[in-house]
Design an enzyme around this catalytic site. Structure first.
Site, PDB file in Angstrom:
ATOM      1  CB  THR A 180      52.240  65.452  -9.222  1.00 54.45           C
ATOM      2  OG1 THR A 180      52.607  64.202  -9.730  1.00 54.45           O
ATOM      3  CG2 THR A 180      51.830  65.342  -7.801  1.00 54.45           C
ATOM      4  NE  ARG A 208      57.266  55.975 -10.878  1.00 58.16           N
ATOM      5  CZ  ARG A 208      56.929  57.248 -10.632  1.00 58.16           C
ATOM      6  NH1 ARG A 208      55.663  57.593 -10.560  1.00 58.16           N
ATOM      7  NH2 ARG A 208      57.846  58.162 -10.462  1.00 58.16           N
ATOM      8  CB  VAL A 209      54.812  52.557  -5.951  1.00 52.24           C
ATOM      9  CG1 VAL A 209      54.333  53.470  -4.828  1.00 52.24           C
ATOM     10  CG2 VAL A 209      53.920  51.321  -6.062  1.00 52.24           C
ATOM     11  N   GLY A 210      55.157  55.717  -7.240  1.00 52.09           N
ATOM     12  CA  GLY A 210      55.958  56.940  -7.201  1.00 52.09           C
ATOM     13  C   GLY A 210      56.188  57.445  -5.796  1.00 52.09           C
ATOM     14  CG  ASP A 211      57.224  61.531  -5.521  1.00 55.54           C
ATOM     15  OD1 ASP A 211      56.957  61.209  -6.693  1.00 55.54           O
ATOM     16  OD2 ASP A 211      56.939  62.658  -5.056  1.00 55.54           O
ATOM     17  CB  THR A 230      55.337  68.149  -7.929  1.00 54.29           C
ATOM     18  OG1 THR A 230      55.247  67.903  -9.335  1.00 54.29           O
ATOM     19  CG2 THR A 230      55.713  69.605  -7.716  1.00 54.29           C
ATOM     20  N   GLY A 231      57.597  66.290  -9.183  1.00 58.17           N
ATOM     21  CA  GLY A 231      58.765  66.175 -10.049  1.00 58.17           C
ATOM     22  C   GLY A 231      59.092  64.713 -10.283  1.00 58.17           C
ATOM     23  CG  HIS A 232      62.533  61.878 -12.200  1.00 63.39           C
ATOM     24  ND1 HIS A 232      63.820  61.451 -12.343  1.00 63.39           N
ATOM     25  CD2 HIS A 232      61.767  60.914 -12.777  1.00 63.39           C
ATOM     26  CE1 HIS A 232      63.848  60.293 -12.984  1.00 63.39           C
ATOM     27  NE2 HIS A 232      62.612  59.952 -13.255  1.00 63.39           N
ATOM     28  N   GLY A 233      59.761  61.402  -9.438  1.00 67.26           N
ATOM     29  CA  GLY A 233      59.548  60.681  -8.184  1.00 67.26           C
ATOM     30  C   GLY A 233      60.725  59.828  -7.757  1.00 67.26           C
TER      31      GLY A 233
END
Ligand code: ASP
Length: 312
Positions: A180, A208-211, A230-233
């Protein structure tokens, strides 16, 4: 008058040496584009949007052209923008825009809502003349190959039990599976803004909706500064990482300490893999990450070592 400053990131993950220069230089170029806006007296909002648009158009990064693919092999993007007066706009599950962050700005400035998702983003884009693109044009070969390899390994939605149990961040932050982008800036008037854009994570479940589009999870801005994660949402949203870091800034914690304490908090609470960049209202900048790399861009110098935790 404040010192106008910007910092950008190109995604926390595991970037293999052969790709490092492309990420490092892409982040540096984007930061320079944002800084030019600030130097002309432009707003922090314009600066972060232009920096992120540049990265959306750069096929290296996981946003716009070059986004990660869903489990069914398509692109679904999320984007976000927020300013220090707490205006906010975000879009999610965007399938056919060249620059989703421009539509996030439309949500912020032209609607009474803060997050618009799915099919409705099409109508909103049409109504505001936001550039459309053939969804296939957003898919680059490198991501398609990676998607195929991951499918062949039988991975599912990045929640493969073997990966979740792994202690090695390189497993969960697999090359080409994240990255991201985001930008934080403060302008001459002391206004602060953050913008972010992402294709999410590789093999995500469609819808899927991320962070990134969730205010306070992946990004946040307020009078004390701005934070872009950024990273694993799924890990980031469980601790509302951006707001956690922002609150430390508001309490007067120095930006480098706020960044590193936030990543420690994430690691302690949810064992998550993520990174963040932050700026305070005076233009002090920092980053921190629990992943092997996070390409960070500032205009003043090329940043070659971006592991760990640093003031910029
Ligand atoms: N945080 C993004 C997401 O989970 C992915 C990334 O930062 O690379 O959607």
């Amino acid at each position: 008058m404040s010192d106008a400053k910007i910092i950008v990131h190109g995604g926390a993950g595991t970037i293999r040496p052969r790709l490092w220069a492309a990420y490092r230089d892409g982040a540096h170029v984007a930061a320079g584009i944002g800084q030019q806006v600030l130097n002309r007296g432009g707003s922090a909002l314009d600066a972060v949007i232009e920096a992120v648009v540049n990265m959306e158009d750069n096929p290296v990064f996981n946003c716009g052209t070059g986004s990660c693919l869903t489990y069914d092999g398509r692109v679904e993007c999320d984007a976000f923008v927020m300013t220090s007066d707490l205006r906010v706009g975000a879009v999610s599950i965007v399938t056919n825009l060249r620059n989703p962050v421009r539509l996030a700005r439309v949500v912020m400035e032209q609607t009474v809502h803060h997050v618009i998702a799915g099919e409705a983003t099409n109508r909103l884009a049409d109504a505001h003349a936001i550039e459309k693109i053939d969804p296939h044009a957003l898919i680059v070969d490198r991501r398609r190959r990676r998607w195929q390899e991951m499918m062949d390994r039988g991975l599912e939605f990045m929640v493969d039990p073997e990966l979740e149990a792994s202690d090695d961040p390189a497993d969960l932050t697999d090359e080409d599976a994240m990255d991201t982008v985001g930008a934080c800036a403060v302008d001459r008037e002391g206004r602060v803004a953050v913008a972010g854009s992402t294709g999410g994570i590789m093999l995500k479940y469609p819808g899927r909706v991320g962070d990134t589009p969730m205010p306070g999870a992946g990004n946040y801005a307020g009078p004390a500064g701005a934070v872009a994660c950024t990273g694993h949402g799924e890990a980031i949203m469980r601790v509302c990482l951006a707001k956690y870091c922002y609150d430390l800034l508001e309490q007067g914690v120095p930006v480098a300490e706020a960044a590193s304490r936030s990543i420690s908090h994430l690691t302690e609470r949810v064992q998550g893999f993520a990174g963040l960049i932050a700026i305070d209202a005076h233009g002090n900048r920092a980053w921190a990450t629990s992943t092997p790399n996070i390409p960070v861009g500032i205009p003043e110098r090329v940043i070659d070592d971006s592991s760990g935790q640093h003031p910029a």
